[in-house]
Every structure is written in structure tokens, then in C-alpha cells.
Enzyme design. Structure first.
Site, PDB file in Angstrom:
ATOM      1  CG  ASN A  62     -18.049   1.654   8.329  1.00  0.00           C
ATOM      2  OD1 ASN A  62     -19.255   1.707   8.056  1.00  0.00           O
ATOM      3  ND2 ASN A  62     -17.105   2.015   7.474  1.00  0.00           N
ATOM      4  CE1 TYR A  91      -2.850  -3.177   0.643  1.00  0.00           C
ATOM      5  CE2 TYR A  91      -3.416  -2.358   2.804  1.00  0.00           C
ATOM      6  CZ  TYR A  91      -3.535  -3.308   1.824  1.00  0.00           C
ATOM      7  OH  TYR A  91      -4.362  -4.383   2.029  1.00  0.00           O
TER       8      TYR A  91
HETATM    9  P1  NAP Z   1     -14.089  -1.890   1.594  1.00  0.00           P
HETATM   10  O1  NAP Z   1     -13.708  -1.617   3.000  1.00  0.00           O
HETATM   11  O2  NAP Z   1     -14.851  -3.111   1.270  1.00  0.00           O
HETATM   12  O3  NAP Z   1     -14.887  -0.639   0.994  1.00  0.00           O
HETATM   13  C1  NAP Z   1     -14.341   0.643   1.002  1.00  0.00           C
HETATM   14  C2  NAP Z   1     -15.272   1.534   0.197  1.00  0.00           C
HETATM   15  O4  NAP Z   1     -16.527   1.652   0.864  1.00  0.00           O
HETATM   16  C3  NAP Z   1     -14.721   2.921   0.043  1.00  0.00           C
HETATM   17  O5  NAP Z   1     -15.100   3.379  -1.245  1.00  0.00           O
HETATM   18  C4  NAP Z   1     -15.463   3.716   1.125  1.00  0.00           C
HETATM   19  O6  NAP Z   1     -15.598   5.071   0.720  1.00  0.00           O
HETATM   20  C5  NAP Z   1     -16.801   3.029   1.141  1.00  0.00           C
HETATM   21  N1  NAP Z   1     -17.444   3.052   2.467  1.00  0.00           N
HETATM   22  C6  NAP Z   1     -16.890   2.722   3.659  1.00  0.00           C
HETATM   23  N2  NAP Z   1     -17.783   2.786   4.643  1.00  0.00           N
HETATM   24  C7  NAP Z   1     -18.959   3.184   4.075  1.00  0.00           C
HETATM   25  C8  NAP Z   1     -20.245   3.426   4.597  1.00  0.00           C
HETATM   26  N3  NAP Z   1     -20.522   3.261   5.886  1.00  0.00           N
HETATM   27  N4  NAP Z   1     -21.210   3.821   3.717  1.00  0.00           N
HETATM   28  C9  NAP Z   1     -20.941   3.986   2.402  1.00  0.00           C
HETATM   29  N5  NAP Z   1     -19.720   3.770   1.862  1.00  0.00           N
HETATM   30  C10 NAP Z   1     -18.732   3.364   2.693  1.00  0.00           C
HETATM   31  O7  NAP Z   1     -12.799  -1.894   0.621  1.00  0.00           O
HETATM   32  P2  NAP Z   1     -11.236  -2.066   0.781  1.00  0.00           P
HETATM   33  O8  NAP Z   1     -10.614  -0.826   1.260  1.00  0.00           O
HETATM   34  O9  NAP Z   1     -10.761  -2.662  -0.497  1.00  0.00           O
HETATM   35  O10 NAP Z   1     -11.056  -3.200   1.900  1.00  0.00           O
HETATM   36  C11 NAP Z   1     -10.875  -2.905   3.271  1.00  0.00           C
HETATM   37  C12 NAP Z   1      -9.448  -3.151   3.684  1.00  0.00           C
HETATM   38  O11 NAP Z   1      -9.084  -4.523   3.517  1.00  0.00           O
HETATM   39  C13 NAP Z   1      -8.405  -2.426   2.816  1.00  0.00           C
HETATM   40  O12 NAP Z   1      -8.403  -1.033   3.060  1.00  0.00           O
HETATM   41  C14 NAP Z   1      -7.173  -3.154   3.193  1.00  0.00           C
HETATM   42  O13 NAP Z   1      -6.702  -2.724   4.448  1.00  0.00           O
HETATM   43  C15 NAP Z   1      -7.692  -4.600   3.255  1.00  0.00           C
HETATM   44  N6  NAP Z   1      -7.492  -5.348   1.984  1.00  0.00           N
HETATM   45  C16 NAP Z   1      -6.637  -6.406   1.987  1.00  0.00           C
HETATM   46  C17 NAP Z   1      -6.429  -7.129   0.825  1.00  0.00           C
HETATM   47  C18 NAP Z   1      -5.473  -8.296   0.840  1.00  0.00           C
HETATM   48  O14 NAP Z   1      -5.115  -8.769  -0.268  1.00  0.00           O
HETATM   49  N7  NAP Z   1      -5.060  -8.774   1.981  1.00  0.00           N
HETATM   50  C19 NAP Z   1      -7.105  -6.797  -0.360  1.00  0.00           C
HETATM   51  C20 NAP Z   1      -7.995  -5.718  -0.329  1.00  0.00           C
HETATM   52  C21 NAP Z   1      -8.190  -5.018   0.846  1.00  0.00           C
HETATM   53  P3  NAP Z   1     -15.029   6.296   1.623  1.00  0.00           P
HETATM   54  O15 NAP Z   1     -13.587   5.966   1.954  1.00  0.00           O
HETATM   55  O16 NAP Z   1     -15.192   7.472   0.745  1.00  0.00           O
HETATM   56  O17 NAP Z   1     -15.899   6.330   2.851  1.00  0.00           O
END
Ligand code: NAP
Length: 267
Positions: A237, A48
Site C-alpha cells: 500500500n 478506537y
Molecule cells: P480500509 O483501509 O478501506 O480497508 C482495510 C481492509 O482492507 C482490511 O480488511 C485489510 O485487511 C484489507 N487490506 C488492506 N490492504 C490490502 C491489500 N493490499 N490487499 C488486500 N486487502 C487489503 O478500511 P478502514 O480500516 O475502515 O479504513 C482505513 C482507516 O481510516 C481506518 O483504519 C481508520 O484509521 C480510518 N477511518 C476513519 C473513519 C472516520 O470516521 N474518521 C472511519 C473509518 C475509518 P488486513 O488488515 O488483513 O490486511
């Protein structure tokens, strides 16, 4: 904050703060705000390119280190014994900490057993606490356990209402590992925040679709690391421990599961 006890003997918060796509000053401020909002687990990764900003956010929040749970991950091109050793030192320096609570192999690299050896050495030196993997399928996890003779504390995997991975969760549990959900909102794909089933269940409980999607995972015993850059959503959240979904709610949400990855990861 509810926690789950890892086989390492350390407790991991059931909800953590994801930092993928956050960089620089925005990341530092988001991490600070998340910590001040009540998050205690911060999920980052070398991939990241924000471990330094995460470290800065932690310093700004001023929360005692022992109250925090830091996760980071090692990825290619450090997918070797030597590379992992170097990356552990680098992550510690960038995060500005003496130890990392959970250190994950980001993907099922061929060299994962050699990487694990470097991780166990760092664990013996007190630099790492729990060791785990990410994006390992049940088959890859079984092969890894056979080869290393050790069970990872965590397998962090794609998991959300559209592809919950019940079978991987169960395999992990049978081995004594915990499956932790990444992208618990499917990164907003498939209109998750306006999904009619989630909205209908959420309405019953005076909650949002996002809270309902997280609560569903929690009730299945799946910890998660949602990401939001917005303070009001960070708060939203975290507010998922004051209501319960009933059997009817759980069954309705389960029907959303297509069994297909939205990100190209398969069992
Ligand atoms: P996510 O948490 O599934 O979704 C994030 C999205 O949802 C963002 O666009 C955010 O927008 C929006 N959001 C968040 N809370 C919300 C709410 N209450 N209402 C409406 N929209 C909301 O996606 P992610 O960031 O891909 O996954 C979470 C974490 O998992 C990552 O940040 C990372 O740390 C980890 N990850 C790990 C891997 C791996 O390979 N190990 C892969 C992917 C992700 P805003 O920011 O504008 O609120």
C-alpha cells in the site's frame, strides 16, 4: 513520501496508516511494523480505544518524533468544550507525546464550535498543530466555517473508488481545506480487491487492485489512510508513488463511482 501542505503550515503525508480495529499488542506491533516499513502518518482516534497501543508501537519503532505525523480524533461523550479539553490531555498521555499533529472532531456534533474553541486553546499552548474535522458534509463544513470563522485544515471523509466525493473534495479545496480519505479500500466491501476494472488497469501497470485504488485517489489530490495488519500489504500500500494512471485509466475507474456511501454518510 509525498506530502500535502496544510493551511496550518505543516506538511501531511499523502499516505498514512489507519488503525481502526487494531487493539493491544497486535496494534502496537502493527504500528511499529508500519513505521519501520516507511509510514510516517499514523491515524488513530479516541473511539478506537488504541491510542495507548499506538503510543507503544511508536516507542518500539524508535523513529524521531519530529519525523512522525500523528492524527487522533475526539468523539462523544466528549462532545463539549470541557470534554474536548480533557480528551486532548488524555490523548497526549496515551500516545506518549507532547503534541498531536492533526486533531479532528470525529463527527459533526452539535457542540463542534465549542469543541473547536478548546482545540484552538490547546493549539495556542503548542499541544495541537493542525485542527480539523471528520465526516462533515459540504453543508456542515460551510456552516461550521461561518460559525467559527476558521477553516479546518482537513475534513477526513469516506472516499474510495465506489464513492469518491468529488464535490466534497472540491468544496474543501475552495475553502483551503484538504479532504482526506478514510476507508480508501471501502473496508474491502463491493469486492474491491477483485474488481474487474481495477484488476484490468492494475494489470497494465504491473500493480494490484489495492495499489490502483490508492493511486487513483492520490492523482485526484486525495490523501488516504489505508489499514492493513499484514506487513506485506503495508508495503504494497506504500508502493504507489512509482507509477501513473493515464487519462483512460482514470476515466474507467471513475465509472465505478455510484455516488452512494457504503457506510451511511451523505453529502
Ligand atoms: P480500509 O483501509 O478501506 O480497508 C482495510 C481492509 O482492507 C482490511 O480488511 C485489510 O485487511 C484489507 N487490506 C488492506 N490492504 C490490502 C491489500 N493490499 N490487499 C488486500 N486487502 C487489503 O478500511 P478502514 O480500516 O475502515 O479504513 C482505513 C482507516 O481510516 C481506518 O483504519 C481508520 O484509521 C480510518 N477511518 C476513519 C473513519 C472516520 O470516521 N474518521 C472511519 C473509518 C475509518 P488486513 O488488515 O488483513 O490486511
Amino acid at each position: 513520501m509525498k506530502t500535502v501542505l496544510l493551511r496550518s503550515g505543516y506538511a501531511m503525508p499523502m499516505i498514512g496508516f489507519g488503525t481502526w480495529t487494531l487493539r493491544g499488542e497486535a496494534c502496537a506491533e502493527a504500528v511499529k511494523t508500519a513505521l519501520l516499513t516507511g509510514y510516517r502518518l499514523i491515524d488513530t482516534a479516541q473511539m478506537y480505544r488504541n491510542e495507548d497501543a499506538v503510543g507503544e508501537g511508536i516507542r518500539r519503532a524508535g523513529i524521531p518524533r519530529e519525523e512522525l505525523f500523528l492524527t487522533t480524533k475526539v468523539c462523544a461523550p466528549a462532545d463539549s468544550y470541557e470534554g474536548t479539553k480533557e480528551q486532548i490531555s488524555r490523548s497526549l498521555a496515551l500516545l506518549g507525546t507532547d503534541y498531536i499533529d492533526l486533531f479532528l472532531i470525529h463527527e459533526p456534533y452539535r457542540a463542534a464550535p465549542a469543541m473547536w474553541r478548546a482545540m484552538t486553546e490547546a493549539r495556542a499552548e503548542g499541544k495541537l498543530r493542525a485542527l480539523g474535522v471528520s465526516n462533515f458534509s459540504a453543508r456542515e463544513l460551510a456552516a461550521f466555517i461561518k460559525e467559527t470563522g476558521e477553516v479546518p485544515a482537513v475534513d477526513q471523509a469516506e472516499s474510495h473508488v465506489f464513492c469518491t466525493r468529488f464535490s466534497l473534495r472540491d468544496t474543501c479545496a475552495a475553502e483551503g481545506a484538504v479532504m482526506q480519505a478514510w476507508s480508501p479500500f471501502a473496508e474491502g466491501k463491493s469486492h474491491i480487491f477483485t474488481d474487474p476494472v481495477l484488476l484490468s488497469v492494475a494489470g497494465k501497470h504491473g500493480k494490484t487492485a489495492a495499489q490502483t485504488a490508492l493511486r487513483y485517489l492520490l492523482q485526484l489530490g486525495i490523501p488516504a489512510v489505508p489499514k492493513s495488519a499484514r506487513p506485506e500489504r503495508m508495503k504494497e500500500n506504500l508502493a504507489v508513488f512509482d507509477f501513473s494512471l493515464d487519462a483512460e485509466d482514470m476515466a474507467a475507474i471513475k465509472k465505478l463511482d455510484t455516488g452512494r456511501s457504503l457506510f451511511g454518510w451523505y453529502d
